[in-house]
Design a protein around this motif. Structure first.
Motif, short mmCIF file in Angstrom:
data_model
loop_
_atom_site.label_atom_id
_atom_site.label_comp_id
_atom_site.label_asym_id
_atom_site.label_seq_id
_atom_site.Cartn_x
_atom_site.Cartn_y
_atom_site.Cartn_z
N SER A 1 0.82 -1.22 0.00
CA SER A 1 0.00 0.00 0.00
C SER A 1 0.85 1.27 0.00
N PHE A 2 2.14 1.14 0.33
CA PHE A 2 3.00 2.33 0.39
C PHE A 2 3.14 2.99 -0.98
N THR A 3 3.04 2.20 -2.03
CA THR A 3 3.21 2.74 -3.38
C THR A 3 1.92 2.70 -4.19
N ASP A 4 0.76 2.70 -3.50
CA ASP A 4 -0.51 2.60 -4.22
C ASP A 4 -1.00 3.94 -4.76
N GLY A 5 -0.30 5.04 -4.43
CA GLY A 5 -0.65 6.35 -4.95
C GLY A 5 -1.71 7.09 -4.17
N ASN A 6 -2.29 6.46 -3.13
CA ASN A 6 -3.33 7.12 -2.34
C ASN A 6 -2.70 8.04 -1.29
N THR A 7 -3.32 9.20 -1.07
CA THR A 7 -2.84 10.14 -0.07
C THR A 7 -3.23 9.67 1.32
N PRO A 8 -2.27 9.53 2.23
CA PRO A 8 -2.57 9.06 3.59
C PRO A 8 -3.42 10.08 4.36
N ALA A 9 -4.16 9.60 5.33
CA ALA A 9 -4.96 10.49 6.18
C ALA A 9 -4.03 11.41 6.96
N GLY A 10 -4.44 12.66 7.09
CA GLY A 10 -3.67 13.62 7.88
C GLY A 10 -2.66 14.41 7.09
N ILE A 11 -2.40 14.00 5.84
CA ILE A 11 -1.41 14.70 5.02
C ILE A 11 -2.06 15.90 4.33
N VAL A 12 -1.43 17.06 4.49
CA VAL A 12 -1.95 18.30 3.89
C VAL A 12 -0.80 19.02 3.20
N GLN A 13 -1.08 19.62 2.05
CA GLN A 13 -0.10 20.43 1.34
C GLN A 13 -0.18 21.86 1.84
N SER A 14 0.91 22.37 2.43
CA SER A 14 0.89 23.71 3.01
C SER A 14 1.50 24.78 2.11
N ALA A 15 2.01 24.38 0.94
CA ALA A 15 2.63 25.35 0.04
C ALA A 15 1.59 26.30 -0.53
N LYS A 16 1.92 27.58 -0.51
CA LYS A 16 1.05 28.55 -1.14
C LYS A 16 0.95 28.21 -2.62
N THR A 17 -0.23 28.31 -3.18
CA THR A 17 -0.49 27.84 -4.54
C THR A 17 0.48 28.42 -5.56
N THR A 18 0.97 27.52 -6.41
CA THR A 18 1.81 27.93 -7.54
C THR A 18 1.24 27.31 -8.81
N THR A 19 1.34 28.05 -9.90
CA THR A 19 0.82 27.54 -11.17
C THR A 19 1.94 26.98 -12.05
N THR A 20 3.20 27.04 -11.53
CA THR A 20 4.33 26.54 -12.31
C THR A 20 4.26 25.04 -12.42
N LYS A 21 4.45 24.51 -13.62
CA LYS A 21 4.40 23.07 -13.83
C LYS A 21 5.76 22.56 -14.29
N PRO A 22 6.17 21.37 -13.82
CA PRO A 22 7.45 20.83 -14.25
C PRO A 22 7.40 20.42 -15.71
N SER A 23 8.54 20.59 -16.40
CA SER A 23 8.60 20.16 -17.79
C SER A 23 8.99 18.69 -17.85
N SER A 24 8.76 18.09 -19.01
CA SER A 24 9.06 16.67 -19.14
C SER A 24 10.52 16.45 -19.46
N ALA A 25 11.05 15.29 -19.01
CA ALA A 25 12.44 14.92 -19.28
C ALA A 25 12.56 13.44 -19.02
N PRO A 26 13.62 12.80 -19.53
CA PRO A 26 13.81 11.38 -19.29
C PRO A 26 13.83 11.07 -17.81
N ALA A 27 13.30 9.92 -17.43
CA ALA A 27 13.18 9.56 -16.02
C ALA A 27 14.50 9.55 -15.30
#
Length: 254
Positions: free
Chosen positions: A203-229
């Motif tokens: 379940s650690f890698t199932d992609g679901n957000t755990p209970a209690g986790i909150v994103q505190s970063a002030k909103t940003t609209t910048t998106k990462p660009s694509s690149a080889p893994a």
């Protein structure tokens, strides 16, 4: 996740052993004094704190992260200016590993690419506690006080610690950090998945957000660009290491 923090400790230890050139000290001072950089990175909240050599850095770092996450994100122009200052002033330090120092344009591209994701990771909270603070506190419990003077001893212990307790690796914070990085750059952590599943469960890698986790970063609209893994993985690690290098440099002469 533990290896990332151990790498960060290696970087911090390397910086603490350096005698920074006057040009590098000047560059870092300029970054700290730049209004735009200070506004989005909240450097002053860290260097204005009197950090005793033998005292834990966890609380000062926590204060900086809270201020950083509450501030608006850095613009690409600000990130470019920061990288240019440091690569120009700290060219000796950057090339001290034996390889040529990367160009400002190369580093600027990497920093601008990974900054939004790294910022989202360092601004995760678990039931109100910053996730980086939580992880540093957990590491401190098994490695000893994370202080400026003790970094060498902590590093030695970190490198010889082969069994990392689940309460350090398998936290909700680390699960969500895995989610954020994997969602932004799919495939980056493929090689880590099986090891994490073995220790922490499928379940650690199932992609679901755990209970209690909150994103505190002030909103940003910048998106990462694509690149080889593979490039993404190196960039994410480089971003973490660079953060430790810069922060430790400030502690060294602030």
């Amino acid at each position: 996740m533990y290896r990332l923090f151990t790498t960060a400790l290696v970087a911090a230890s390397s910086v603490s052993a350096l005698s920074l050139s006057s040009g590098c000290q000047s560059a870092l001072t300029q970054v700290a004094g730049n209004a735009d950089a200070n506004a989005c990175l909240s450097i002053s909240s860290l260097i204005s704190t009197v950090i005793q050599s033998n005292s834990s850095i966890v609380t000062p770092v926590d204060n900086m992260l809270k201020a950083l996450c509450a501030a608006a994100p850095c613009t690409n122009a600000t990130l470019s200016a920061i990288v240019t200052n440091i690569t120009t002033g700290c060219s000796t330090e950057l090339s001290s590993t034996g390889s040529s120092a990367p160009s400002a344009s190369t580093l600027t591209t990497l920093v601008q690419q990974y900054y939004p994701t790294v910022r989202n990771i360092v601004c995760l909270t678990d039931s109100g506690t910053n996730c980086i603070t939580q992880t540093l506190t957990n590491l401190q419990a098994i490695l000893g006080t994370l202080s400026i003077n003790n970094i060498g001893g902590v590093l030695s212990k970190a490198l010889t610690t082969t069994s990392v307790p689940a309460n350090v690796t398998c936290t909700n914070c680390n699960k969500q950090a895995f989610n954020v990085l994997n969602q932004a750059f799919p495939g980056t952590l493929t090689s880590e998945s099986s090891a994490l599943q073995s220790q922490c469960g499928a379940s650690f890698t199932d992609g679901n957000t755990p209970a209690g986790i909150v994103q505190s970063a002030k909103t940003t609209t910048t998106k990462p660009s694509s690149a080889p893994a593979t490039t993404m993985a190196r960039g994410a690690l480089a971003a973490l290491t660079a953060s430790v290098l810069v922060a430790t440099s400030f502690w060294a002469f602030a």
